[in-house]
Design an enzyme around this catalytic site. Structure first.
Site, mmCIF file in Angstrom:
data_model
loop_
_atom_site.group_PDB
_atom_site.id
_atom_site.type_symbol
_atom_site.label_atom_id
_atom_site.label_comp_id
_atom_site.label_asym_id
_atom_site.label_seq_id
_atom_site.Cartn_x
_atom_site.Cartn_y
_atom_site.Cartn_z
ATOM 1 C CG HIS A 96 -2.113 -0.941 0.993
ATOM 2 N ND1 HIS A 96 -3.369 -0.695 1.504
ATOM 3 C CD2 HIS A 96 -2.210 -2.126 0.328
ATOM 4 C CE1 HIS A 96 -4.183 -1.686 1.168
ATOM 5 N NE2 HIS A 96 -3.494 -2.566 0.464
ATOM 6 C CG HIS A 258 -4.682 -11.768 -2.072
ATOM 7 N ND1 HIS A 258 -5.849 -11.442 -2.729
ATOM 8 C CD2 HIS A 258 -4.253 -10.611 -1.495
ATOM 9 C CE1 HIS A 258 -6.103 -10.153 -2.559
ATOM 10 N NE2 HIS A 258 -5.147 -9.630 -1.818
#
Length: 727
Positions: A96, A258
């Protein structure tokens, strides 16, 4: 009297609400030039003499990485580690930090450590990353200025991956912290998760690269919470492309990221408190305090979904793809009420993050299923399913690109883990492989350039076109590489392709003749010659204006090849408008007024408002741009302050020209005789009070020499903007 007595003795600086109306409140359409004065030494606690590259050289990187590895499993009661390992949290933190990058203007990204500041530190998509940075604080405190926050956030993501068995592609330091927020345009919305950025058939406004205000990329539940994996794939493809990622890199990043950790949706989001910027002073910048259960660990609420992707969430594996294709999926909701998917009729094989006796059925986000149900993504995903080593390599490379995309050329990379391989997205420039020209050579080359028949206008325009592509945001563009001779830059309308081809042909001839005449290995690159030619033209123009001055020149640029140039990637650098050249494209949609686009480009060029002002004034009289407008002089191609003198002449009255949007005519106020034509960019220097103040300085009778010196200094700054080897 009452008003005066009420304010008597008060500090004139407003510290808390309520406050008086600002100039922008009174005049919301006023051009904001303050963006050109941010990140000055006045806000830097380390001072102007601090050299981060030198400090980084003192860093014991191995010791730092050992401390980071130890932190991964040092779970803290105030924010426990999922599965006993902070790896997933730190990967999200690094992702992020870097993931705000957008290729359209090069802004965002990890390069300045902006995740520490508003608004990013309080974006909904960054919920609870404040905890990750607080976990890192003891390590940052220990190593001090030898590692910037910007570098530490990315390095920690790398170490998290390595600590869980993944082999990364490498790491480069060199990101320098800033000390105040970057006031970027993140979208038009006034509420978190708003999506007013779309128009028509879901057309995302440029330069934005996320679907909703406060998200990094896409809504994990699907577009606006609609759990449609195919529709979500369209959002994924567009947002990742705007971050310079292709389909394969996109699939690798989503699946690779993920593979680790989990999401947190243990309860209703209404239990979550204020974000870091909106919290109470006693919260000390920690936000999103939850009153659901313990508020942490098994009770943590970060977003909506509650998903764990892998049977081994703290180890690298191919479980993401195995689970994705080995199960059919049915729509469900998390405890927080968010849409997600669970495997149909599946065994409970997924570990619980805090209770080793519990197992869960596999779950997925809507955006995870996009990698199976979008045809192009599905093809890549199946290849990665069947070729785990290929997947690992693709993720390693895509992760390195994600976390280093905004760092610019490799010459800026620091540290022992810099990969040797050159990657095309790094805008590779060959290393200098010859002796450089000396002062005698430079003087001789200048003479040949001036005698070549090329005009001041042609030489200045070409040098400016070459250098002014530089973006201080992601350190791309600039004169080094001479990519102005390659596609796509050679064909850009703003560069006047026919004139450019003619100028380059003459300069290439001078280059060939000079290089062929050398017997000692000395050469000059075309990149250097273009800049030298522009400087020679400026010197000639200054002399025509009555001033002798030498434009500084430092050789050392090299010429990039077509093979080293990603033409599609460089297309993002083409300006829709360039106020320095009085150019506005008539074929591409404009998102700003011309004067706003000027300030935007000046900010990308790292110019101050006075530098922007003097450059516009000089380039106008040198006819470096649109030849019809803004040339307020009877002595074109002489470097004079005539632009400012004539713009501020009260004998001229301006009015719009009917049928020519953004163009104005200046007539003699007394006789009505036509004098000049100018654009909004020209007239803003007489209309905007702050820019007019700068213009007045340069229009003064005693400012002629100062104008020339200041123009040359600002010109040289732009010509050398990408010379990181000189820093």
């Amino acid at each position: 009297m009452d008003q005066k007595s009420d304010s008597a003795g008060k500090c004139p600086v407003a510290h808390t609400a309520p406050r008086g109306r600002s100039n922008r409140d009174w005049w919301p359409d006023q051009l904001d030039v303050q963006v050109l004065h941010r990140h000055s030494g006045l806000s830097d606690p380390l001072g102007n003499t601090f050299n981060y590259a030198e400090e980084f050289k003192k860093l014991d990187l191995d010791a730092l990485k050992r401390d980071l590895r130890a932190l991964m499993t040092d779970s803290q009661d105030w924010w426990p580690a999922d599965f006993g390992h902070y790896g997933g949290l730190f990967i999200r933190m690094a992702w992020h930090s870097a993931g705000t990058y957008r290729i359209t203007d090069g802004r965002g990204g990890a390069g300045q450590g902006q995740q520490r500041f508003a608004p990013l530190n309080s974006w909904p998509d960054n919920a609870n990353l404040d905890k990750a940075r607080r976990l890192l604080w003891p390590i940052k405190q220990k190593y001090g200025n030898r590692i910037s926050w910007a570098d530490l956030l990315i390095l920690t993501g790398n170490v998290a991956l390595e600590s869980m068995g993944f082999k990364t592609f490498g790491f480069a330091g060199g990101r320098v912290d800033v000390w105040e927020p970057e006031e970027l345009f993140w979208g038009p919305e006034g509420t978190w998760l708003g999506d007013e950025r779309y128009s028509g058939e879901r057309q995302l406004s440029e330069p934005l690269a996320a679907v909703q205000m406060g998200l990094i990329y896409v809504n994990p539940e699907g577009p606006n919470g609609n759990p449609d994996p195919v529709a979500a794939a369209r959002d994924i493809r567009e947002t990742f492309a705007r971050m310079a990622m292709n389909d394969e890199e996109t699939v690798a990043l989503i699946a690779g990221g993920h593979t680790f950790g989990k999401t947190h949706g243990a309860g209703d989001p209404s239990f979550i408190g204020a974000d870091p910027e909106g919290g109470a002073i006693e919260d000390q910048g920690l936000g999103w305090k939850s009153t659901f259960g313990t508020g942490v660990g098994k009770d943590a609420i970060t977003g909506g979904p509650e998903v764990t992707w892998s049977q081994t969430p703290t180890r690298w594996s191919n479980h993401f793809f195995e689970n994705l294709f080995n199960h059919e999926w049915e729509l469900t909701k998390s405890p927080a009420g968010a849409y997600q998917w669970k495997a149909k009729n599946a065994e409970a094989t997924i570990p619980d993050a805090y209770d080793p006796s519990r197992k869960h059925v596999p779950t997925r986000l809507t955006t995870d299923l996009s990698l199976r149900f979008d045809p192009a993504y599905e093809k890549i995903s199946r290849r990665f399913l069947e070729n785990p080593d290929e997947f690992a390599d693709a993720f390693a490379r895509a992760w390195f690109k994600l976390t280093h995309r905004d760092m610019g050329p490799k010459v800026r990379y620091l540290g022992p883990e810099v990969p040797a391989e050159d990657l095309i997205w790094q805008d590779v420039i060959p290393a200098v492989d010859h002796r450089l020209v000396d002062e005698t050579d430079i003087a001789g080359l200048k003479a040949k350039i001036i005698a070549s028949g090329l005009s001041v206008q042609e030489l200045v325009s070409t040098a400016w076109a070459s250098a002014s592509t530089f973006r201080g945001s992601d350190k791309r563009g600039g004169a080094n590489g001479a990519r102005i001779r390659l596609a796509p830059q050679k064909d850009w309308e703003v560069n006047r392709p026919a004139q450019l081809a003619r100028v380059l042909s003459v300069l290439e001839g001078i280059q060939r003749d000079f290089n062929a005449a050398q017997t000692d290995g000395k050469k000059i690159s075309l990149a250097d010659l273009i800049v030298l030619a522009g400087g020679a033209a400026v010197e000639k123009a200054a002399k025509a204006g009555g001033h002798d001055i030498t434009v500084p020149f430092t050789p050392g640029r090299m010429d990039a090849s077509e093979a080293q140039t990603d033409a599609a990637s460089f297309a993002a650098l083409e300006p829709r408008a360039d106020g320095f050249r009085n150019y506005v494209s008539t074929t591409r949609q404009q998102f700003m007024k011309p004067e706003e686009a000027l300030v935007d480009r000046a900010q990308l060029l790292t110019l101050t408002a006075p530098e922007m002002t003097v450059l516009v004034g000089g380039l106008r009289v040198l006819k470096a741009g649109e030849p019809k407008h803004g040339v307020f002089t009877s002595r074109p191609e002489a470097l004079t302050n005539d632009f400012f003198v004539n713009l501020l002449d009260m004998g001229t009255q301006w009015s719009p020209i009917e049928g020519e949007e953004g163009v104005y005519e200046g007539r003699d106020r007394r006789t009505g005789a036509a004098r000049w034509t100018g654009t909004r960019v020209d007239l803003i220097f007489g209309s905007h009070s702050q820019l007019r103040a700068f213009a007045e300085v340069y229009a003064q009778s005693d400012a002629r020499e100062k104008f020339v010196k200041d123009f040359v200094a600002a010109w040289t700054k732009v010509m050398n903007a990408d010379r990181f080897d000189l820093v």
